[in-house]
Design an enzyme around this catalytic site. Structure first.
Site, mmCIF file in Angstrom:
data_model
loop_
_atom_site.group_PDB
_atom_site.id
_atom_site.type_symbol
_atom_site.label_atom_id
_atom_site.label_comp_id
_atom_site.label_asym_id
_atom_site.label_seq_id
_atom_site.Cartn_x
_atom_site.Cartn_y
_atom_site.Cartn_z
ATOM 1 N N SER A 174 -21.221 32.316 -5.271
ATOM 2 C CA SER A 174 -20.696 33.614 -4.841
ATOM 3 C C SER A 174 -20.001 33.572 -3.492
ATOM 4 O O SER A 174 -19.093 34.365 -3.252
ATOM 5 C CB SER A 174 -21.816 34.655 -4.834
ATOM 6 O OG SER A 174 -22.921 34.208 -4.083
ATOM 7 N N HIS A 179 -20.006 35.608 -11.299
ATOM 8 C CA HIS A 179 -18.601 35.489 -10.872
ATOM 9 C C HIS A 179 -17.724 34.705 -11.844
ATOM 10 O O HIS A 179 -16.545 34.512 -11.582
ATOM 11 C CB HIS A 179 -18.524 34.864 -9.476
ATOM 12 C CG HIS A 179 -19.257 35.656 -8.445
ATOM 13 N ND1 HIS A 179 -18.705 36.735 -7.801
ATOM 14 C CD2 HIS A 179 -20.527 35.564 -7.988
ATOM 15 C CE1 HIS A 179 -19.589 37.260 -6.978
ATOM 16 N NE2 HIS A 179 -20.705 36.560 -7.068
ATOM 17 N N LYS A 230 -19.093 43.257 -11.384
ATOM 18 C CA LYS A 230 -18.018 42.453 -10.794
ATOM 19 C C LYS A 230 -16.772 42.531 -11.674
ATOM 20 O O LYS A 230 -16.132 43.573 -11.693
ATOM 21 C CB LYS A 230 -18.533 41.060 -10.513
ATOM 22 C CG LYS A 230 -19.427 41.147 -9.259
ATOM 23 C CD LYS A 230 -20.476 40.153 -9.082
ATOM 24 C CE LYS A 230 -21.332 40.576 -7.874
ATOM 25 N NZ LYS A 230 -22.619 39.910 -7.831
HETATM 26 C C1 LIG Z 1 -23.902 40.061 -7.285
HETATM 27 C C2 LIG Z 1 -24.767 38.967 -7.765
HETATM 28 C C3 LIG Z 1 -26.042 39.223 -8.284
HETATM 29 C C4 LIG Z 1 -26.671 40.582 -8.233
HETATM 30 O O1 LIG Z 1 -26.086 41.467 -9.127
HETATM 31 P P1 LIG Z 1 -26.199 43.036 -8.851
HETATM 32 O O2 LIG Z 1 -25.867 43.662 -10.153
HETATM 33 O O3 LIG Z 1 -25.233 43.345 -7.760
HETATM 34 O O4 LIG Z 1 -27.632 43.298 -8.433
HETATM 35 C C5 LIG Z 1 -26.746 38.170 -8.805
HETATM 36 N N1 LIG Z 1 -26.251 36.917 -8.796
HETATM 37 C C6 LIG Z 1 -25.052 36.630 -8.274
HETATM 38 C C7 LIG Z 1 -24.563 35.216 -8.279
HETATM 39 C C8 LIG Z 1 -24.277 37.644 -7.731
HETATM 40 O O5 LIG Z 1 -23.110 37.369 -7.174
#
Ligand SMILES: *Cc1c(COP(=O)(O)O)cnc(C)c1O
Length: 350
Positions: A139, A167, A199
């Site tokens: 991330s 991602h 995302k």
């Molecule tokens: C954003 C993210 C999460 C958490 O997801 P949310 O729905 O925002 O709680 C988990 N793992 C990774 C790699 C992320 O980038």
């Protein structure tokens, strides 16, 4: 402000069809789900989205969670206990690291993408089950995990593999099927796939996809699934609309790839310290938190928003501007970013 730091990689958060689906969903179901999934919170909208996510990921079943943080917590604590072992890449997302601690399994972290070091750690394990967890696309660095090598080591050691593809989904692979599709890996290679919907899908929520046994285990044992209110059904409806767009509109991924190439070319010409990333996450290393903040403020004065990412989100000395690109950006907007970065380099050298 012109933003280059959101995770809305495909520009779907504001898509008219996604917005209309949310509005229709609210008119049909009301705003809140009213209860946990196992009580009366599970609606037809959730059910259909789960079936569509299972089909999309090529897995027998998928289970929705209210957030990605909770999905990781639920799956890891349901699969592991005190006598088990969890192995994690050092740069895994905080939700994976926290879940490992909560599970009470023996937690070990291996150096970033270092599969040989992971193998050494696993050879020392005497008893219990083992789970290896990795981000599919990291991330904060934007690089892709060495998934085929992780699959091989897990197979040799009889360990489970969990990939968090927050991602990668929507961005990589055919129809946006993510990091696994990028490497041609399936259920037999990676038994536990976790994805988020906030995302590239542009909505909210998360899911875990895998075998029937895995999903039944989570329904029984994932406390962050059982003891929380289900996502609003309208959000599930919005995600169904966005999933259809993710699959159908390959031009969004192509446009993103063009923007990534243009950004890397432009930034390299400016001599900016880029990282080895082929994804929309294109960090510019600043080093100290002060430098990252100074750069971020300077861009802000020019109407460009790129927040400074500092420890503990990234290691000490690795503060950065985490530039992210989106299919919603135009080439003109990207060029505005590049010329602002050019002035940055002149005024405050690394
Ligand atoms: C954003 C993210 C999460 C958490 O997801 P949310 O729905 O925002 O709680 C988990 N793992 C990774 C790699 C992320 O980038």
């Amino acid at each position: 402000m012109l933003a280059f730091c959101s995770n809305d990689y495909l520009g779907l958060a504001g898509h008219p069809e996604v917005i209309a689906a949310l509005q229709r969903g609210a008119a049909t179901y009301g705003v809140g789900s009213g209860a946990a999934h196992l009580v009366t919170g599970h609606s037809k909208a959730h059910h259909e989205l789960e079936a569509e996510l299972a089909e999309f990921t090529g897995r027998p079943r998928a289970l929705l969670f209210s957030t990605g943080y909770m999905a990781n917590q639920g799956v890891i604590t349901a699969l592991l206990g005190r006598n088990d072992h969890i192995y994690q890449d050092r740069l895994n997302h905080a939700s994976l690291l926290d879940a490992g601690l909560l599970s009470r399994a023996r937690s070990r972290r291996f150096p970033h993408r270092d599969v040989a070091a992971l193998q050494q750690q696993m050879l020392q394990q005497q008893s219990g089950e083992a789970l290896v967890a990795s981000d599919g696309v990291f991330s904060m660095d934007g690089d892709i995990a060495p998934l085929p090598e992780l699959v091989r080591v897990c197979r040799e050691q009889g360990a489970w593999l969990l990939v968090d593809d927050a991602h990668g989904l929507g961005v990589l692979g055919d129809q946006g099927r993510g990091s696994l599709d990028h490497f041609g890996l399936g259920l037999a290679d990676v038994p536990v796939l976790m994805g988020t919907l906030g995302k590239a899908f542009g909505t909210f929520g998360a899911f875990v996809a895998g075998s029937d046994e895995l999903i039944e285990t989570l329904i029984q044992g994932a406390r962050s699934y059982v003891f929380t209110t289900a996502l609003p059904p309208a959000v599930a409806e919005a995600t169904r609309a966005s999933l259809a767009l993710v699959r159908k509109e390959a031009w969004r991924r192509e446009r993103l790839q063009n923007l990534i190439a243009r950004f890397r070319q432009g930034a390299a010409a400016l001599g900016l310290p880029l990282m080895a990333s082929e994804t929309p996450i294109q960090p510019i290393l600043a080093g100290t938190a002060e430098q990252a903040l100074a750069w971020s403020r300077r861009l802000e004065r020019e109407g460009i928003l790129v927040s400074a990412i500092r420890p503990p989100t990234v290691p000490e000395g690795a503060a950065r501007l985490r530039v992210t690109l989106s299919a919603a950006h135009t080439r003109g907007q990207l060029d505005r970013l590049l010329s602002a970065l050019a002035r940055l380099e002149l005024s405050e050298s690394v």
